[in-house]
Design an enzyme around this catalytic site. Structure first.
Site, PDB file in Angstrom:
ATOM      1  CG  HIS A  14      -0.325  -0.051   2.536  1.00  0.00           C
ATOM      2  ND1 HIS A  14      -0.915  -0.640   3.630  1.00  0.00           N
ATOM      3  CD2 HIS A  14       0.852   0.444   2.988  1.00  0.00           C
ATOM      4  CE1 HIS A  14      -0.118  -0.493   4.677  1.00  0.00           C
ATOM      5  NE2 HIS A  14       0.958   0.163   4.311  1.00  0.00           N
ATOM      6  CG  HIS A  17       0.701   4.079   7.867  1.00  0.00           C
ATOM      7  ND1 HIS A  17      -0.392   3.662   7.152  1.00  0.00           N
ATOM      8  CD2 HIS A  17       1.690   3.192   7.576  1.00  0.00           C
ATOM      9  CE1 HIS A  17      -0.082   2.570   6.452  1.00  0.00           C
ATOM     10  NE2 HIS A  17       1.175   2.270   6.699  1.00  0.00           N
ATOM     11  CG  HIS A  63       8.449  -1.436   4.012  1.00  0.00           C
ATOM     12  ND1 HIS A  63       7.532  -2.427   4.218  1.00  0.00           N
ATOM     13  CD2 HIS A  63       7.794  -0.282   4.288  1.00  0.00           C
ATOM     14  CE1 HIS A  63       6.365  -1.898   4.599  1.00  0.00           C
ATOM     15  NE2 HIS A  63       6.509  -0.595   4.668  1.00  0.00           N
ATOM     16  CD  GLU A  93       2.940  -1.567   6.582  1.00  0.00           C
ATOM     17  OE1 GLU A  93       2.737  -0.421   6.999  1.00  0.00           O
ATOM     18  OE2 GLU A  93       3.174  -1.800   5.370  1.00  0.00           O
TER      19      GLU A  93
END
Ligand code: DHB
Ligand code: FE
Length: 282
Positions: free
Chosen positions: A12, A61, A195, A242
């Protein structure tokens, strides 16, 4: 009855949203990124595949929640949700319209099924939710589906385990399949892939880990279900966690699935674009 017909997994990354909003499809950097969604865009337009409702599993977030309030699992039951302002103004995308009746049904079913969901009637939704919608539906005036936001805390430890996410997915499937209206419902899992956005390992991308994750999502989900958080941290970087949200999608589909499509492209901003489409073959 409502049917849970398919699951979609996708990164995303905010930059994908920027590329779509700014029509950067011909830019050499973004061309392969956006082409990764060509297949799903065609597939989902076919009447037999087009969902009425998407249960969109994502994480906020620090746009709607911060250290003041950290729901582990939250479900949006309100009528509609606006795109959040993440620092550059809200994205130029439509508001998200919910299927409130189904959302409340799922909330009730989950809570009576021992999952203590937080119910959220008002919040803004950030790139975690809006970028997957743009990736799959491009730039419509209105989103062509109703969306039930299902937010998971993967930002502040302790975050839920892969197994708990899997079991929540199974409970979502029971909830959807006990809704008396005839609806085509999909579940999407978003975020990842490997990441890390800060610290000495910022920029980490682990193709081997990501590819094994995509393989095992189809072929050996039991490994992923019990993969400890430390393994995500070590191998997939601090934000790789995530990916546990993809296990909610996968758990909802159960034992019989067919992989219809996948894409993997590096680099996409600070991570890899990972994308998979799974059909419920039950
Ligand atoms: C990036 C990826 C994310 O999943 C996110 O939430 C924010 C940024 C990135 O790669 O830049
Ligand atoms: Fe993210």
């Amino acid at each position: 009855m409502a049917r849970l017909t398919a699951g979609i997994g996708t990164s995303h990354v905010p930059l994908i949203g920027v590329a779509i909003d700014q029509d950067k499809g011909d830019d050499p950097y973004f061309k392969p990124v956006l082409e990764a969604y060509d297949w799903v865009r065609d597939w989902i337009k076919k009447p037999e595949n087009k969902p009425d409702v998407v249960v969109l599993v994502y994480n906020d977030h620090a746009s709607a929640f911060d250290m003041d309030l950290i729901p582990t699992f939250a479900i949006g039951c309100g009528e509609s949700y606006q795109p959040a302002d993440e620092g550059w103004g809200p994205r130029p995308v439509p508001n998200v319209k919910n299927h409130s009746k189904l959302a409340w049904h799922i909330a009730q079913s989950l809570i009576l099924d021992d999952f203590d969901m937080t119910i959220i009637n008002k919040m803004d939704v950030d790139h975690g939710l809006t970028v997957p919608l743009s990736a799959v539906f491009d730039q419509p005036r209105e989103w062509p589906v109703k969306v039930i936001p299902l937010a998971v805390n993967v930002v502040t430890y302790p975050v839920p385990s892969g197994n708990r996410c899997w079991m929540l997915g199974e409970a979502i499937a029971r909830a959807v399949e006990s809704f008396p209206e005839d609806l085509n419902v999909q579940i999407w899992g978003t975020g990842g892939m490997s990441h890390q956005l800060q610290g000495p390992r910022a920029g980490l991308i682990n193709r081997e880990f990501d590819t094994a994750f995509l393989d095992d999502l189809t072929q050996n989900p039991e490994r992923l279900r019990y993969l400890p958080h430390i393994e995500y941290l070590r191998e997939a970087g601090s934000e790789g966690i995530e990916l546990v949200m993809w296990l909610i999608m996968r758990g909802a589909l159960g034992a019989s699935i067919k992989e219809l499509h996948r894409a993997y492209h590096v680099p996409t901003s600070n991570t890899a674009l990972g994308h998979i489409v799974l059909e419920n073959a039950k």
